[in-house]
Design an enzyme around this catalytic site. Structure first.
Site, short mmCIF file in Angstrom:
data_model
loop_
_atom_site.label_atom_id
_atom_site.label_comp_id
_atom_site.label_asym_id
_atom_site.label_seq_id
_atom_site.Cartn_x
_atom_site.Cartn_y
_atom_site.Cartn_z
N SER A 162 29.13 49.12 35.54
CA SER A 162 29.95 50.33 35.63
C SER A 162 30.98 50.46 34.52
CB SER A 162 30.66 50.39 36.99
OG SER A 162 31.54 49.29 37.16
N ASP A 194 41.61 52.79 37.23
CA ASP A 194 41.59 52.52 38.67
C ASP A 194 41.74 51.01 38.85
OD1 ASP A 194 39.04 51.36 38.30
OD2 ASP A 194 37.96 53.10 39.08
N HIS A 213 38.69 49.38 36.65
CA HIS A 213 38.22 49.83 35.33
C HIS A 213 39.39 50.22 34.41
CE1 HIS A 213 34.93 50.71 38.24
NE2 HIS A 213 34.19 50.19 37.28
#
Length: 324
Positions: A36, A299, A302
């Site tokens: 991700s 976040d 990340h």
């Protein structure tokens, strides 16, 4: 596991090769495999638990649109692509708005090769495959979402054994794409993931310290992976494989944020910054910061666009410059 979660996306250049800055090496395309942290939106098109194709994700992207990147804006591969003289953003292979002229994927990689040969012809397609630059960034999710998520008593492997297991899979993966034509590859090691806001939150009653056990695991993994890269360079004829180690740079950012223009490292921008990501980080959350550029993390898992740019510039200057 690591192999099952690998996503990939390719950005095709023009019909001309572009030169890696500071080297004589030339590349035809940028191909990225990873989780991700480097996904430009493939996650939108597949069945996964967590998504990021909604605001405030992407609020600082070019058009303020949520693309599926887990960031407020661009991610590291976007900046690397731009630094190479390619496009300023890497398209997602699974985005239906793109076709074979724009990009491609190892789960989807063989399919891509077939389509590419149909589009460019066999000889030109083989040149693109051979002259592409392959970026591989995997491992963090395997530790945090698989290994450390389990209670200690339920873990099948010791940390050392799990590191060896992942490195074995990584070695097989690199060999697989080599056999499919890859010759220029950069494998990114692990950053100090024990300092992610999500992990520090578990230590909130102890000063929100980094989890040193996790950081030690990251450093040890990097040492072993560097040895693996050295061996593969000897075993695979004609390959150029470099190991990109982001640990020290990210550690410097975390421990000396002011030197990089940040003023908040313990919490993230989105929400309270302690635990939110994906659906918990939505536009209804009233606590999201107004200026993400002062935060290391977007976040709880990340990095922000600014952090991504710093890391990408470091990779371009010190790691990709080793290609010949």
């Amino acid at each position: 596991m690591l192999r099952n979660r690998v996503l990939a996306f390719l950005l095709l250049a023009t019909q001309l090769l572009v030169e890696i800055p500071g080297t004589s090496a030339k590349v035809a395309a940028l191909i990225v495999f990873g989780d991700s942290t480097v996904d430009s939106g493939n996650n939108n098109q597949i069945s996964t638990v967590l998504k990021s194709n909604f605001q405030p994700y992407g609020r600082d992207y070019f058009d303020g649109k949520a693309t599926g990147r887990f960031s407020n804006g661009r991610i590291a591969p976007d900046f690397i692509s731009e630094g190479l003289g390619l496009k300023n953003a890497v398209p997602a292979y699974l985005d239906p708005s793109y076709d074979i002229k724009d990009f491609a994927t190892v789960e989807y990689y063989k399919e891509y090769q077939t389509k590419l040969r149909g589009y460019l012809g066999k000889d030109k397609a083989n040149e693109v495959i051979r002259e592409s630059l392959y970026l591989i960034s995997i491992g963090t999710n395997d530790f945090l979402e698989n290994y450390y998520l389990l209670p200690r008593k339920l873990r099948k492997y010791s940390v050392d054994e799990y590191q060896n297991f992942l490195i074995g899979l990584a070695g097989e993966f690199l060999t697989d794409i080599y056999r499919l034509g890859a010759r220029k590859m950069s494998f990114s090691g692990l950053s100090p993931f024990g300092c992610l806001p999500l992990e520090r939150t578990t230590q909130i009653f102890y000063g929100s310290k980094c989890i040193e056990e996790y950081n030690i695991a990251a450093r040890d993994f990097n040492t072993k992976m560097q040895d693996k890269v050295f061996k593969l360079n000897k075993e695979l004829s004609g390959v150029q494989l470099v190991f990109s180690n982001p640990y020290d740079l990210v550690s410097d950012i975390i421990h000396h944020p002011e030197a990089f223009g940040f003023n908040n490292v313990r919490s993230a921008c989105c929400g309270t910054g302690y635990y939110e990501m994906s659906y918990l980080c939505d536009k209804m959350n009233p606590f999201t910061c107004t200026d993400a550029s002062t935060y290391v993390f977007w976040d709880s898992f990340h990095p922000t666009e600014k952090t991504n740019e710093i890391v990408a510039n470091h990779i371009l200057k010190y790691d990709l410059a080793r290609f010949q």
